[in-house]
Design a protein around this motif. Structure first.
Motif, PDB file in Angstrom:
ATOM      1  N   ARG A 213       0.847  -1.188   0.000  1.00  7.79           N
ATOM      2  CA  ARG A 213       0.000   0.000   0.000  1.00  7.79           C
ATOM      3  C   ARG A 213       0.877   1.231   0.000  1.00  7.79           C
ATOM      4  O   ARG A 213       1.702   1.398   0.899  1.00  7.79           O
ATOM      5  N   VAL A 216      -1.121   8.464  -2.016  1.00  9.31           N
ATOM      6  CA  VAL A 216      -2.214   9.178  -1.348  1.00  9.31           C
ATOM      7  C   VAL A 216      -3.084   9.924  -2.355  1.00  9.31           C
ATOM      8  O   VAL A 216      -2.569  10.566  -3.274  1.00  9.31           O
ATOM      9  N   VAL A 239     -13.240   5.177  -0.864  1.00 11.72           N
ATOM     10  CA  VAL A 239     -12.386   4.313  -0.041  1.00 11.72           C
ATOM     11  C   VAL A 239     -12.186   2.962  -0.734  1.00 11.72           C
ATOM     12  O   VAL A 239     -11.063   2.443  -0.787  1.00 11.72           O
ATOM     13  N   VAL A 242      -9.731   3.433  -3.640  1.00 12.85           N
ATOM     14  CA  VAL A 242      -8.378   3.711  -3.125  1.00 12.85           C
ATOM     15  C   VAL A 242      -7.727   2.424  -2.611  1.00 12.85           C
ATOM     16  O   VAL A 242      -6.561   2.135  -2.907  1.00 12.85           O
ATOM     17  N   ALA A 243      -8.497   1.631  -1.875  1.00 18.59           N
ATOM     18  CA  ALA A 243      -7.961   0.368  -1.348  1.00 18.59           C
ATOM     19  C   ALA A 243      -7.705  -0.625  -2.482  1.00 18.59           C
ATOM     20  O   ALA A 243      -6.693  -1.320  -2.498  1.00 18.59           O
ATOM     21  N   ALA A 248      -2.396   4.092  -0.166  1.00 19.58           N
ATOM     22  CA  ALA A 248      -2.366   3.893   1.284  1.00 19.58           C
ATOM     23  C   ALA A 248      -3.478   4.649   1.998  1.00 19.58           C
ATOM     24  O   ALA A 248      -3.954   4.204   3.044  1.00 19.58           O
ATOM     25  N   GLY A 249      -3.887   5.792   1.465  1.00 19.69           N
ATOM     26  CA  GLY A 249      -4.906   6.555   2.176  1.00 19.69           C
ATOM     27  C   GLY A 249      -5.371   7.788   1.446  1.00 19.69           C
ATOM     28  O   GLY A 249      -5.016   8.018   0.282  1.00 19.69           O
ATOM     29  N   ALA A 269     -12.987   2.030   5.589  1.00 17.33           N
ATOM     30  CA  ALA A 269     -11.582   2.432   5.683  1.00 17.33           C
ATOM     31  C   ALA A 269     -10.870   1.609   6.751  1.00 17.33           C
ATOM     32  O   ALA A 269      -9.724   1.188   6.557  1.00 17.33           O
ATOM     33  N   THR A 272     -10.348  -1.969   5.454  1.00 19.01           N
ATOM     34  CA  THR A 272      -9.364  -2.096   4.374  1.00 19.01           C
ATOM     35  C   THR A 272      -8.023  -1.477   4.748  1.00 19.01           C
ATOM     36  O   THR A 272      -7.136  -1.393   3.893  1.00 19.01           O
ATOM     37  N   ASP A 273      -7.889  -1.029   6.016  1.00 18.75           N
ATOM     38  CA  ASP A 273      -6.629  -0.452   6.476  1.00 18.75           C
ATOM     39  C   ASP A 273      -6.221   0.757   5.617  1.00 18.75           C
ATOM     40  O   ASP A 273      -5.070   0.875   5.189  1.00 18.75           O
ATOM     41  N   THR A 274      -7.186   1.621   5.361  1.00 18.87           N
ATOM     42  CA  THR A 274      -6.974   2.836   4.561  1.00 18.87           C
ATOM     43  C   THR A 274      -7.095   4.038   5.486  1.00 18.87           C
ATOM     44  O   THR A 274      -8.115   4.194   6.143  1.00 18.87           O
TER      45      THR A 274
END
Lengths: 288, 288
Positions: A213, A216, A239, A242-243, A248-249, A269, A272-274
């Motif tokens: 990941r 930005v 989100v 992006v994931a 990454a975020g 988020a 998905t660890d975003t």
């Protein structure tokens, strides 16, 4: 701010945000009347005093605003497709407004919105932003999701946020993507979802390389954007995209970018660890 | 400027521009030696004193530069795909240079190019731009193709050129497209061809609307771009794409954007009724 006694009109197109605004107004003890776009507005709005109208029933809309003693008015919600002007049935009030409306339609998107606001204000109503009724639609400076950034993510937040502010200042777009401290994609007319898709294509083709990941998405309002009726927005689809492409975020401008479906956006988020971070022009969040 | 007697080395990758540079040097009476990238460099370069080398034969390249009494060196041509580093055979000279080369490779595209230039200059050679040898690779301020602009085209040239300069100043991209006085697409890492394709998609989807020929692609160099080894370029493919999606023309920065295959580019622009204009920061060309 106007008093809580006067009726707030919520002119609602699609999506869940108008429902959230209506609920926030009700929770604040404020009388609400919903004028929904028939077939587009969320059915949950029927739980509030309401009337569903079609494109073109401007005369009826005007009657309702007068009958319900409306003071403030919120224009909110998404419109996926433009109305088919050939099939709009206009009521008598709309015919009377038609010269003004037609004058608006020739001017393009931005001037259309400005013109609609002016038309409503000329009728004696005050146009307020959805975020003025439901302040949790925007984020304060700080983490929305996440707790700290890697050095690489911190650098990409800085590059992307700075570029998004600058590109917005040129009246170009609202969003950019930075990967490896380099701006790799800038939003034009295609919209943020297509922007993120493009980053996925750049990655798949090897033009932009990363593993895991990284990178930005930053989204900011333009300096002159009328945030009452036209606020940059992220939501669950942002989100998810992006994931999916492995960024990454997300960095949004504090107070000036809407988070639609906030509970769902935040949950997705987290799942998905975003990260989602709200920045402003002061020192970067988590800049250490 | 160095004297005509010293040998000019042309380190040539693909495309017709290296051939044009070699011909221009020969026409000016200047001794030339071509070091071509084997299998990539144009076969017409074999008409000049030359040797074709593979990626990794840096030691041999260095020998040739010494043997041929090279003073100035041009690095020119296109590389469609990066070498497969796993299959490069390095010669002894390359092994000696390897620490320096590896240090370059970790730094990303821009620093790679800067590093290569520095490496060559540290060996005592002077890196010169292809346009210093063949000045007709760039355009002077004015029309390259076309004679005058409509008011709408003049407006889009202004918007697009201004935005391209600004976006370049942010170190983002080199090209933007304006339609109806509005920037609709900004180049990131995808390249100019993909940028133009995107405008075609925006048009097909109705997100950007026009009929006939309208809108302008502008392309500029970034302020810090090393034009000796990295010059923004347009060519026949650019003109073909611009005409295909229905843009009216192209604005390039005078003196700082290369026109590859100029005769073919100009002929195609004339055939397709596509203007090409070279602008600088003075008054707009055909601004009346």
């Amino acid at each position: 701010m106007t008093g809580g006694g006067e009726c707030l009109a919520i002119v609602a197109a699609g999506g869940s945000v108008p429902v959230h605004v209506a609920e926030a107004a009700r929770a604040a003890g404020r009388p609400v009347f919903v004028i929904g776009l028939d077939g587009v507005a969320d059915e949950r709005l029927r739980a509030f005093p309401h009337e569903m109208l079609k494109w073109g029933q401007l005369g009826r809309a005007r009657e309702l605003l007068a009958e319900r003693h409306v003071g403030d008015l919120v224009l909110i919600g998404t419109v996926k497709s433009r109305p088919d002007f050939a099939n709009i049935k206009v009521d008598l009030g709309a015919v009377r407004l038609l010269p003004k409306v037609l004058a608006l339609l020739v001017g393009g998107d931005d001037s259309l919105l400005r013109g609609v606001v002016k038309l409503i204000e000329d009728m004696g109503y005050r146009v307020v932003g959805a975020h003025e009724i439901a302040p949790d639609l925007v984020a304060r400076r700080g983490f929305v999701v996440g707790r700290r950034l890697s050095a690489a993510a911190r650098a990409d937040v800085g590059v992307a946020f700075h570029a998004a502010r600058a590109v917005g200042g040129l009246d170009i777009g609202q969003a950019v993507v930075s990967v490896g401290r380099r701006v790799v994609a800038v939003e034009g007319a295609e919209g943020t979802d297509a922007l993120i898709e493009r980053v996925g294509v750049l990655k798949a083709s090897g033009r932009v390389k990363w593993t895991g990941r990284s990178g930005v998405l930053a989204k900011c309002a333009r300096p002159n954007q009328d945030l009452r009726v036209d606020m940059p927005t992220i939501g669950p689809a942002t989100v998810e995209a992006v994931a999916r492409v492995g960024l990454a975020g997300i960095a949004i401008e504090a107070g000036r970018v809407m988070i639609a479906d906030r509970p769902q956006t935040v949950a997705l988020a987290e799942q998905t660890d975003t990260f989602i971070i709200a920045e402003d022009d002061r020192d970067p969040v988590d800049g250490g």
